[in-house]
Design a protein around this motif. Structure first.
Motif, mmCIF file in Angstrom:
data_model
loop_
_atom_site.group_PDB
_atom_site.id
_atom_site.type_symbol
_atom_site.label_atom_id
_atom_site.label_comp_id
_atom_site.label_asym_id
_atom_site.label_seq_id
_atom_site.Cartn_x
_atom_site.Cartn_y
_atom_site.Cartn_z
ATOM 1 N N ALA A 1 0.118 -13.422 -2.029
ATOM 2 C CA ALA A 1 -0.933 -12.529 -2.312
ATOM 3 C C ALA A 1 -0.755 -11.107 -1.557
ATOM 4 C CB ALA A 1 -2.181 -13.100 -2.361
ATOM 5 N N VAL A 2 -0.708 -10.236 -1.867
ATOM 6 C CA VAL A 2 -0.696 -8.885 -1.247
ATOM 7 C C VAL A 2 -2.101 -8.473 -0.913
ATOM 8 C CG1 VAL A 2 0.125 -6.508 -1.207
ATOM 9 C CG2 VAL A 2 1.366 -8.166 -2.425
ATOM 10 N N PRO A 3 -2.362 -8.119 0.532
ATOM 11 C CA PRO A 3 -3.554 -7.953 1.019
ATOM 12 C C PRO A 3 -4.146 -6.600 0.244
ATOM 13 C CG PRO A 3 -2.088 -8.506 2.766
ATOM 14 C CD PRO A 3 -1.356 -8.489 1.717
ATOM 15 N N ALA A 4 -5.318 -6.675 -0.166
ATOM 16 C CA ALA A 4 -5.888 -5.403 -0.681
ATOM 17 C C ALA A 4 -5.516 -4.026 0.232
ATOM 18 C CB ALA A 4 -7.394 -5.637 -0.887
ATOM 19 N N GLU A 5 -5.711 -4.374 1.716
ATOM 20 C CA GLU A 5 -5.671 -3.184 2.603
ATOM 21 C C GLU A 5 -4.187 -2.241 2.409
ATOM 22 O OE1 GLU A 5 -6.377 -6.124 3.321
ATOM 23 O OE2 GLU A 5 -8.332 -6.162 4.201
ATOM 24 N N PRO B 1 -1.586 -0.267 -7.112
ATOM 25 C CA PRO B 1 -2.576 0.685 -8.280
ATOM 26 C C PRO B 1 -3.467 1.416 -7.724
ATOM 27 C CG PRO B 1 -2.743 -1.827 -8.127
ATOM 28 C CD PRO B 1 -1.804 -1.560 -7.301
ATOM 29 N N GLU B 2 -4.212 1.022 -6.775
ATOM 30 C CA GLU B 2 -5.361 1.491 -5.956
ATOM 31 C C GLU B 2 -5.231 2.833 -5.108
ATOM 32 O OE1 GLU B 2 -8.405 1.391 -7.674
ATOM 33 O OE2 GLU B 2 -7.509 0.055 -9.058
ATOM 34 N N ALA B 3 -3.943 2.826 -4.731
ATOM 35 C CA ALA B 3 -3.596 3.873 -3.679
ATOM 36 C C ALA B 3 -4.262 5.273 -3.899
ATOM 37 C CB ALA B 3 -2.018 4.108 -3.585
ATOM 38 N N GLY B 4 -4.042 5.761 -4.995
ATOM 39 C CA GLY B 4 -4.490 7.035 -5.212
ATOM 40 C C GLY B 4 -5.897 7.370 -5.156
ATOM 41 N N ARG B 5 -6.683 6.347 -5.857
ATOM 42 C CA ARG B 5 -7.984 6.215 -5.714
ATOM 43 C C ARG B 5 -8.637 6.068 -4.291
ATOM 44 N NH1 ARG B 5 -12.151 2.941 -5.213
ATOM 45 N NH2 ARG B 5 -10.742 1.063 -5.189
ATOM 46 N N ARG B 6 -8.009 5.332 -3.478
ATOM 47 C CA ARG B 6 -8.462 4.730 -2.146
ATOM 48 C C ARG B 6 -7.928 6.147 -1.144
ATOM 49 N NH1 ARG B 6 -5.740 -0.308 -0.571
ATOM 50 N NH2 ARG B 6 -6.386 0.487 1.612
ATOM 51 N N LEU B 7 -6.850 6.495 -1.297
ATOM 52 C CA LEU B 7 -6.452 7.576 -0.389
ATOM 53 C C LEU B 7 -6.565 9.102 -0.821
ATOM 54 C CD1 LEU B 7 -2.706 6.080 0.186
ATOM 55 C CD2 LEU B 7 -4.721 5.728 1.676
#
Length: 334
Positions: A148-152, A177-183
């Motif tokens: 599993a890849v850490p969500a961080e 997949p969430e990089a753009g939303r988070r960063l």
């Protein structure tokens, strides 16, 4: 038949045939354009801006077809080729649902490649392959992750197996997949430069080398040309320094593990150590120190020995100067 012969004779005389054909084409095109203008905007396809000279570009890296085949099982693949300099062509790959992230990364790819080369040098591919995953499963597949890849983890670099000292192949930057939303857009640009630094330096980097140098150097490159305030680059480090809480030593490798809860501080401390070196000893000295320390695992005494040989100061004096540099930056940011 005589009428037909007369018509052929009339068309062939004085180049009348070309005249009639031209008139017919003009009338047809005019009618087509008029019909398009009458259509509602919702019917017309969205037209992407095209940079002159970009049409027909093909990514330089030979891994691209295989990466596309892997991504095909996760949906339609969008590719944005980018001229990155020195006649090389990089590419950003993703899926339509991540078109915003793809556009941001494609718009930054050339500048990021130039920025990394400006510090490290041009002895790397300079034709980056950047991928935006659509799901955790695709991210794991693209990075060869076995667990599993850490969500961080917003992004990661991967390379095919290679011998140290040789030029790595199959290198790519993979965004989650969430990089753009988070960063956000600015964060994507910064992380892209960080990860491209890992690609550029991979040929001389041995696994197990001190993380403060590997990650700190990538962070320094990422922020080098952004003109961001120190308090924005290293908020936790600066906040602690204002209370007199300064690092006792360079961050240990274990601090960089996402699960440990200290990764953010470790990255900030690594960045500050490299920024201090560049400020006090010059960027060529920083690059040289990276090359000396990236050759494999080293204990505390070995790190101090390399620092003395490369920078001309003892490990103790280096840490004292580094802490003073942090304190000065925290006072400036106050």
């Amino acid at each position: 038949m005589s009428a037909l012969r007369q018509a052929r004779g009339w068309l062939s005389a004085k180049r009348r045939f070309q005249f009639v054909a031209t008139c017919t084409m003009v009338i047809g095109l005019t009618a087509a354009c008029g019909a398009l203008l009458m259509l509602p905007n919702s019917v017309l396809p969205k037209i992407r801006a095209v940079v002159p000279g970009d049409a027909g570009l093909v990514a330089t890296d030979p891994q691209v077809p295989e990466v596309r085949r892997l991504m095909d099982s996760y949906g339609k693949v969008v590719a944005e080729p980018v001229v990155t300099g020195a006649g090389k062509v990089g590419v950003v790959l993703g899926h339509p649902a991540r078109s915003g992230d793809i556009d941001v990364l494609a718009g930054e790819l050339a500048a990021a490649t130039v920025a990394v080369s400006a510090l490290w040098g041009s002895n790397w591919s300079q034709a980056p392959v950047v991928v935006v995953a659509s799901s955790p499963a695709e991210f794991a597949a693209l990075t060869h992750a076995t667990g599993a890849v850490p969500a961080e983890v917003a992004a990661a670099t991967v390379a095919d197996p290679f011998h140290p000292g040789s030029q790595p192949e199959g290198q790519r930057v993979v965004f989650g997949p969430e990089a753009g939303r988070r960063l956000g857009a600015d964060g994507l640009r910064t992380v892209l430069r960080h990860e491209l630094t890992h690609i550029a330096t991979r040929a001389v980097t041995v696994d197990g080398s001190p993380q403060w140098m590997l990650e700190g150097f990538a962070e320094y490159t990422a922020h080098r040309s952004t003109r961001q305030p120190v308090a924005q680059i290293a908020p936790t480090l600066i906040a602690r320094a204002r209370t007199g809480d300064l690092p006792a030593d360079l961050p240990a490798d274990a601090m960089f593990e996402p699960a440990g809860g200290q990764a953010s501080l470790a990255y900030e401390q690594g960045w500050s150590a490299c920024a201090f070196i560049a400020s006090e000893f010059g960027e060529p000295a920083l690059v040289n120190l990276y090359r000396q320390l990236a050759t494999g695992p080293r204990d505390h005494a070995a790190v101090d020995r390399v620092i003395r040989e490369s920078l001309g100061v003892s490990g103790e004096d280096f840490r004292t100067g580094w802490r003073a540099w942090i304190t000065a930056r925290s006072n400036e940011a106050a």
